[in-house]
Design an enzyme around this catalytic site. Structure first.
Site, PDB file in Angstrom:
ATOM      1  CG  ASP A  57       5.763   3.855   0.768  1.00  0.00           C
ATOM      2  OD1 ASP A  57       6.059   4.592   1.731  1.00  0.00           O
ATOM      3  OD2 ASP A  57       4.592   3.610   0.421  1.00  0.00           O
ATOM      4  CE1 TYR A  86      -3.651   2.580   0.670  1.00  0.00           C
ATOM      5  CE2 TYR A  86      -2.320   3.311   2.534  1.00  0.00           C
ATOM      6  CZ  TYR A  86      -3.388   3.506   1.671  1.00  0.00           C
ATOM      7  OH  TYR A  86      -4.187   4.613   1.809  1.00  0.00           O
ATOM      8  CE  LYS A  92       1.070   4.778   8.363  1.00  0.00           C
ATOM      9  NZ  LYS A  92       1.074   4.056   7.107  1.00  0.00           N
TER      10      LYS A  92
END
Ligand SMILES: *Cc1c(COP(=O)(O)O)cnc(C)c1O
Length: 427
Positions: free
Chosen positions: A238, A143, A266
């Protein structure tokens, strides 16, 4: 008799689609009523009914120091009184850019954004602009945020282009996206053999945390680095989830692979909306205003977000921080596996740094297909039993979990004891 969580959820559904602002929060995968949180302190979160839980979600990764860490809160409080946003450069942006480039040696330049989605979306545009090519390669189960080009599932054949995995995404948008199986260097080699001179970029989660946790094989990472370099494609790691989560040097440091571009989110914002993407100077110089690739943001580099990010990035550099975090996360995994074994439950678990995967399967899966074969119903029953006992795990069998520095070994032992009691009850 109806709980405040239930009342809030009913009210939420009137004006918020599904009652939530991000779908996994709705508990659709596990069933039941989602918890509304009102407070967090260290490793603990409190729901709207006043019940406390040991939190293994940590806002899906950012809260590596635990909730309401006094130094992070103080930094935010200090920043807030000076104004919330200027839409002009501030010193803290320079400070965090310097620090990020120091902590992540593959980044010579970095740009700040407000979410992981923006970071990946912008990095892909940059990679396409830099190479002058269109094809994007991603891997099944990874994702990278919710931008159009990334909401894609594999096509019917191994080397056919993808189909949209979300309504509202035009087929044309994903017509240049190839979806390949994770941990399959052969498939990647085939893709480069067929489309090598048109592939702009390969984007990957260097440890997958969005189909439960999948560890990469060394051959897979090596093939990815070699093939992209050979064919002039941009390799994007990522690290929105793995960045400062699997170790201070992130996944690229852990596996000693140097990507061309990296994306962060995050942990980097310590719980505030902050993301970043960066990498090689010659690529980053293609971004506006230096180059032709457009990218912008009204709130990018926001002074409150950078304050929280800087405070967090300072604290995670403490000596022994990741050794301790990793040891605690490992205790959790080993404790749960031990308890399951005692009671004959098919279960496995593993951690990489402060992130972990739990699987209702004999062995830790290494592919997306293997994850799909784990016993989802068994996970859902485990989830609800643990929730009842005051231990909050991710409300889906397809998500990684997180331990924070605020979790104590005693709390982890308490979680293991609760799991042991639950597994014992299954006989
Ligand atoms: C969470 C995540 C994103 C998206 O970040 P948001 O801040 O939710 O937009 C992108 N990539 C990975 C690997 C993630 O885990």
């Amino acid at each position: 008799m109806s709980s405040r969580n239930q009342q809030l959820f009913e009210r939420a559904q009137r004006h918020i689609p599904g009652g939530v602002n991000s779908p996994v929060r709705a508990f659709r995968s596990v069933g039941g009523t989602p918890l509304f949180f009102q407070k967090g302190a260290g490793s603990q979160v409190q729901d709207a009914d006043g019940k406390w839980y040991t939190d293994y979600v940590g806002s899906w990764g950012p809260m590596i120091l635990g909730h309401a860490h006094p130094e992070v809160i103080a930094a935010v409080q200090a920043a807030v009184v000076d104004g919330l946003s200027f839409g002009a450069p501030t010193e803290k942006e320079v400070e965090i850019a310097d620090l990020l480039c120091e902590l992540v040696p593959s980044m010579e330049m970095v740009r700040l954004v407000s979410s992981g989605t923006e970071a990946t979306m912008s990095a892909i545009r940059l990679a396409r602009g830099y190479t002058g090519r269109d094809i994007l390669v991603k891997f099944e189960g990874c994702y990278h945020g919710h931008s159009d080009a990334l909401l894609v599932k594999a096509g019917s054949g191994a080397l056919t282009f993808g189909n949209p995995s979300s309504g509202g995404v035009p087929a044309s948008t994903v017509a240049t996206t190839l979806v390949l199986p994770y941990n399959d260097p052969q498939a990647l080699a085939e893709a480069f053999k067929t489309h090598g001179d048109q592939i702009a970029t390969v984007i990957v989660e260097p440890v997958v945390g969005n189909m439960n946790l999948i560890a990469p094989t060394a051959e897979f990472l090596k093939a990815m680095r070699e093939l992209t370099a050979k064919h002039g494609a941009v390799l994007i790691f990522d690290e929105v989830m793995t960045g400062f989560r699997v170790g201070l040097k992130s996944a690229q440091g852990l596996f000693s692979i140097t990507p061309d571009l990296s994306t962060f989110g995050k942990v980097v914002g310590g719980g505030m909306p902050l993301g970043a993407f960066g990498g090689k100077r010659k690529i980053m110089e293609k971004i506006a205003p230096l180059g032709p690739v457009y990218q912008a943001g009204t709130l990018s580099g926001n002074p409150i977000a950078t304050a929280a990010g800087l405070a967090t990035l300072k604290l995670i550099q403490a000596p022994g921080f990741y050794e301790s975090l990793t040891a605690k996360t490992k205790s959790l995994c080993e404790g749960l596996v031990g308890a399951a074994k005692t009671h004959g439950v098919a279960f496995s678990a593993q951690n990489i740094g402060g992130m972990f995967g739990l699987y209702f399967a004999e062995q830790c899966p290494g592919t997306y297909d293997a994850v799909l074969h784990c016993d989802k119903e068994a996970f859902n029953r485990f989830f609800h039993a643990m929730l009842e006992a005051g231990h909050y795990f991710a409300p889906s069998a397809f998500e990684a979990g997180f331990v924070s520095a605020a979790h104590s070994e005693a709390e982890i032992a308490g979680t293991v004891a609760a799991a042991d009691a639950y597994f014992a009850s299954l006989k």
